[in-house]
Design an enzyme around this catalytic site. Structure first.
Site, PDB file in Angstrom:
ATOM      1  N   CYS A  73      16.444  -3.828 -19.681  1.00 21.42           N
ATOM      2  CA  CYS A  73      15.089  -4.076 -19.180  1.00 21.42           C
ATOM      3  C   CYS A  73      14.254  -4.827 -20.213  1.00 21.42           C
ATOM      4  O   CYS A  73      13.862  -4.263 -21.240  1.00 21.42           O
ATOM      5  CB  CYS A  73      14.433  -2.733 -18.816  1.00 21.42           C
ATOM      6  SG  CYS A  73      12.683  -2.839 -18.434  1.00 21.42           S
ATOM      7  N   CYS A  76      10.774  -3.401 -20.963  1.00 23.69           N
ATOM      8  CA  CYS A  76      10.883  -2.171 -21.758  1.00 23.69           C
ATOM      9  C   CYS A  76      10.925  -2.500 -23.250  1.00 23.69           C
ATOM     10  O   CYS A  76      10.320  -1.807 -24.082  1.00 23.69           O
ATOM     11  CB  CYS A  76      12.148  -1.402 -21.381  1.00 23.69           C
ATOM     12  SG  CYS A  76      12.222  -0.860 -19.658  1.00 23.69           S
TER      13      CYS A  76
END
Length: 314
Positions: A73, A76
């Site tokens: 991700c 993230c």
């Protein structure tokens, strides 16, 4: 998060009952020992399905911020360093619990992590939703300040202190400073100035075309820039109304990757690629390759999507 009432914030939000293996935490509002201190191995903890009950127990004394993330991700990776830095600066008033959703499916299900990054707090064993997606550092600081108010109103006013064993551990060597253009990009990302971050990474690649860190950072920040301010429901409605509209489909694919729905994004773009005339496929192929690089070749979903793309090309 703006409502200081813990009960209003958590009602119906997340069910963590299946993760408890200890007596229930006290009801919201039950006072804790004022200023109580609790020993922790670190202020930033990697948490698993098995160790999460300890975090619930810890939240009876110190508010805990839960960062649900995954290795693939991109957003993230932008948000996590900000969370870690702000928690460290608060010097024990909060603890950060990091949860890899791929490795901990029970926690992912309990928190209903439909998209990541997802940030939730725990106060006296009760979940308090904070925000989804990468946000600027100033917004993180504001949300955490509100969280501390919520915790104080519910009697959770303790602090976490790194225990003696952690204090005695050898210090990790300091990381070398970032190259100037990388540092400029990170500073820009933290304040939400994605255009400046893109320019910095592009300059770094011009100076050194083999700078893989700059290439990865550029892909991540381009995605953040493309999804910034986009209304998910409106984007999905536009894509549903025009199945072969390249711009509409690319927009939803970006939102899916940013939200952790990688397979959905790849499937959408590959289906579109198959439907388009050969001379209109270029932008879709370029976006697929960019998203492949962002997720990473080690991810099996990338290998599967690459295979299907190759079959459509030849």
């Amino acid at each position: 998060m703006s409502d200081p009432s813990l009960g209003a914030a958590v009602r119906g939000a997340v069910d963590l009952s299946s993760l408890r293996n200890r007596p229930a935490a006290p009801a919201p509002g039950e006072p804790q020992a004022p200023g109580a201190a609790v020993a922790v191995p670190a202020l930033v903890l990697d948490v698993t399905d098995d160790t999460f009950p300890q975090v619930l127990e810890l939240s009876r004394t110190v508010p805990v911020v839960v960062d649900l993330w995954a290795e693939w991700c991109g957003p993230c990776k932008q948000l996590s360093p900000i969370l870690e830095r702000v928690v460290e600066e608060l010097a024990g008033r909060l603890v950060l619990a990091k949860v890899d959703v791929d490795a901990n499916p029970q926690l992912s299900q309990a928190f209903r992590a439909q998209s990541i990054p997802m940030v939730v707090a725990l106060v006296a064993g009760q979940p308090v939703p904070l925000f989804n997606g990468a946000v600027p550092e100033q917004q993180v600081r504001e949300v955490f300040a509100q969280l501390l108010q919520v915790a104080a109103q519910n009697g959770v006013t303790g602090t976490a202190a790194v225990d003696g064993e952690a204090d005695a551990a050898p210090e990790a060597p300091e990381e070398p400073p970032l190259p100037p253009l990388h540092a400029e990009a990170f500073e820009a990302i933290e304040v939400g100035d994605y255009a400046r971050a893109i320019t910095a990474y592009e300059k770094a690649l011009t100076e050194n075309p083999r700078d893989e860190d700059a290439r990865a950072g550029l892909g991540q920040v381009r995605l953040l820039a493309r999804v910034q301010g986009v209304d998910l429901q409106a984007a999905r409605a536009a894509a549903a109304a025009a199945p072969t509209d390249v711009a509409a489909q690319l927009a939803v694919a970006d939102l899916d990757v940013a939200g952790g729905h990688v397979e959905d994004a790849f499937g959408r773009l590959l289906d579109l690629f198959a439907q388009l005339p050969t001379d209109e496929r270029g932008p879709v192929r370029e976006r697929l390759l960019e998203l492949f690089a962002l997720v990473g070749d080690a991810d099996p979903r990338v290998g599967s999507a690459r295979g299907r793309l190759a079959s459509l090309l030849f």
